[in-house]
Enzyme design. Sequence first.
Site, mmCIF file in Angstrom:
data_model
loop_
_atom_site.group_PDB
_atom_site.id
_atom_site.type_symbol
_atom_site.label_atom_id
_atom_site.label_comp_id
_atom_site.label_asym_id
_atom_site.label_seq_id
_atom_site.Cartn_x
_atom_site.Cartn_y
_atom_site.Cartn_z
ATOM 1 N N HIS A 89 0.831 -1.222 0.000
ATOM 2 C CA HIS A 89 0.000 0.000 0.000
ATOM 3 C C HIS A 89 0.859 1.264 0.000
ATOM 4 O O HIS A 89 0.375 2.342 -0.324
ATOM 5 C CB HIS A 89 -1.070 -0.021 1.100
ATOM 6 C CG HIS A 89 -0.609 0.220 2.501
ATOM 7 N ND1 HIS A 89 -0.236 -0.784 3.359
ATOM 8 C CD2 HIS A 89 -0.486 1.363 3.217
ATOM 9 C CE1 HIS A 89 0.089 -0.274 4.531
ATOM 10 N NE2 HIS A 89 -0.050 1.034 4.470
ATOM 11 N N ASP A 225 1.162 -7.835 2.198
ATOM 12 C CA ASP A 225 1.309 -6.393 1.964
ATOM 13 C C ASP A 225 2.788 -5.999 1.810
ATOM 14 O O ASP A 225 3.376 -5.407 2.703
ATOM 15 C CB ASP A 225 0.657 -5.636 3.131
ATOM 16 C CG ASP A 225 0.377 -4.188 2.795
ATOM 17 O OD1 ASP A 225 0.880 -3.710 1.758
ATOM 18 O OD2 ASP A 225 -0.329 -3.513 3.575
ATOM 19 N N SER A 645 3.812 2.051 8.457
ATOM 20 C CA SER A 645 3.566 1.066 7.418
ATOM 21 C C SER A 645 4.863 0.774 6.690
ATOM 22 O O SER A 645 5.571 1.693 6.290
ATOM 23 C CB SER A 645 2.553 1.598 6.409
ATOM 24 O OG SER A 645 1.285 1.474 6.945
HETATM 25 N N1 ASP Z 1 -2.197 1.009 8.269
HETATM 26 C C1 ASP Z 1 -1.442 2.108 8.794
HETATM 27 C C2 ASP Z 1 -0.663 2.848 7.733
HETATM 28 O O1 ASP Z 1 -0.983 2.709 6.587
HETATM 29 C C3 ASP Z 1 -0.517 1.650 9.836
HETATM 30 C C4 ASP Z 1 -1.155 1.869 11.151
HETATM 31 O O2 ASP Z 1 -1.830 2.890 11.307
HETATM 32 O O3 ASP Z 1 -0.983 1.049 12.026
HETATM 33 O O4 ASP Z 1 0.213 3.652 8.001
#
Ligand code: ASP
Length: 710
Positions: A89, A225, A645
């Site tokens: 992502h 991911d 992330s």
């Molecule tokens: N999913 C979050 C991000 O994309 C990571 C998190 O907030 O734990 O930064």
Amino acid sequence: MKQLITILFACITLNASAKEGMWLPFLLENNIADMQDFGLRLSADDIYNINQACIKDAIVGFVHNDSPFWHFCSGSVISAQGLVVTNHHCGLDAIRANSTQHHNYLADGFWASNYDEELPAEGIGICFLRRMEDVTSRALKGVTKQMDSQTRKSIISENINQIVAEAERGTTYKANVDGFYEDTEFYLSVYEIFTDVRIVAAPPMSIGNFGGETDNWMWPRHTGDFCMFRIYANTQNQPAKYSPNNKPYKPITHLKISTKGVSENDFAMVMGYPAVTNEYLPAFQLQAIEQKIDPLVIDARTQLLNIMRSEMEADETVFLKYASKRSHMSNGWKKKIGERRGLQTLNIVNQRAHSDSLLNAWILSTDSLKPYKNLMATYQRLYNIRLDYQLALTLISESLLAAEPIYLAEKFLALDAFDKQSDAKKIARTINSLKNDADEMFADYDQSLDQQLTLTALRFYLQHTNSISQELKKFDAKQLDKMYASSIFTDSYRMASFLNSYTPKMNKKLEKDPFYAIAKECNSMVQQLKIYHQTDNAIDSLQQLYLMLQRQFDTTRVFFPDANSTFRVSYGKVLGYTPNDGVSYSYVTTLDGVMEKVGQGSHDYMVPQKLRSLYNSRNYGQYAMSDGRLPVCFISTNHTSGGNSGSASLNANGELIGLNFDRAWDGIVSDMQYNPNICRNITVDIRYVLFLIEKLGEATWLIDEMDFAK
Ligand code: ASP
């Protein structure tokens, strides 16, 4: 009383497997003994040292070149040829930008088979922290306690400019000074930022984003991911603009990878760039978030997302067009729901109110603190004033500006500044940038869905506002049909013809565009609300005092500074958890779970045939666990946030065991309060990443350049 509050905090932090906090590696001396008690087998110098290669030299931040100190993601270097691994992502936009109708790298994945096939990731920079230093006394030089906050800020900013200039002088480095503990301490970070960055590999989105919106922020999770980039440098191994002559960067060091895997209770630490946390807010602020701000955002987005969902389910083309727009909106929406749920179920506001009252009683009973006796009352009064305008601004951004034509029209207000005397070059630059904005919106656009969204957004605004707006007063659904039939902001052809033939004379025509008129009004409402900005400075100073007094009051607690996109480490253990009575989550998921979900037949759970075949033949090579299953993700107790992330998750020897990518639903509130029993970060196991590279992508040349722990 001090004892009471100590017990209170101890209840929050006492758990032998979990440690709240995002710590500064350059000050690790304060934590290292505790980290070793947790199981770490390294010294502070192995992690951060400016005189010899250490782990920090293999950890990177991802930045956009126009904001070089804001790390939107983290990653790590895993080869001597500048290979970097991060989350899928995090690479999504770069992968999308390189995709065409014939080469859909999002859907099909991308596996370069040599350097020449790697794809430029324009606009992205990868940065290394070269050193960090406490510059508080220099930054505060000339500042006095009596100063108003505006003067204080401007003196600090001048001091910082000097510190930065000095740190950059004679180097190719970029320096930045950030404020910590509400701007009472200041640390310098010196970075080396590489801007020739290329995409090396990415699995298909169905694996890299497996679970989609359904599984986002959830455990058990089964997402692969990850994606990979490579850093390129000039012949001196220094940062340089993209050039085909650049060579793969030779890093100071790179991480070793452990394929031994993780067991429950193993030590784990996460290193990277968490973005923003608010761990030290008073109860009344938390209450406002829980009862007013979050519900407003959740309510507005629920209405918009419901419309998107029903239209997307009905039409596959619409689904593809809006997948990314929806996930963008839904990510924050779901996070807020989880955060609010955490605030409520963990009774956080009441707990904080209790500790605030103890703090206040201590202030009132301490002679030397007499000047602060009204602190809490004043803070609350001013905050309530600010809350009103914060809500008004939130309403505008979640409703009016959530309508794409208004959002785009708002950018066109820049044209207002032009007349026939204006500099032609400046006009051309502005038009160019507006073309990009318009292209971005219309690239994935469905007019009928957009109109429904705008209708809902405008109605939402009108239901919730009491400020009567000139343009919006006349608004009704019929009128919206007319607006859509005539505006340049709802049709790509009308838009293109406007932009291609633009001269300042056309501003008159623009004034008549209904969405432009709304955008203009929206802008003036925002400007009017800015009068409340005066309270911001006062509130900043009060929050500064509030935190300072907390630190003086609770001397047994080690206060870590809130996240601010600077380099941090958090540590804990690999561990499952029990969210509710009778429910218990294992720490690990496997490919079997991927296939169970695939069996449910949902859009979010589809995988390529090749992964099914690998599963059917159990062709996992050396990456299987001892029971023969293939690990996919695991959870641990590391305190992480957005920006983390792609962060490296490392074992007790500092070897890479996985990539952090999310947090589990029950503990998302950790940005405001960490709870050791339920806060878990989610990591994709490095063995799943390696399996996908080798067996799915057949990119063994990449495995060959990595280093594995013996
Ligand atoms: N999913 C979050 C991000 O994309 C990571 C998190 O907030 O734990 O930064």
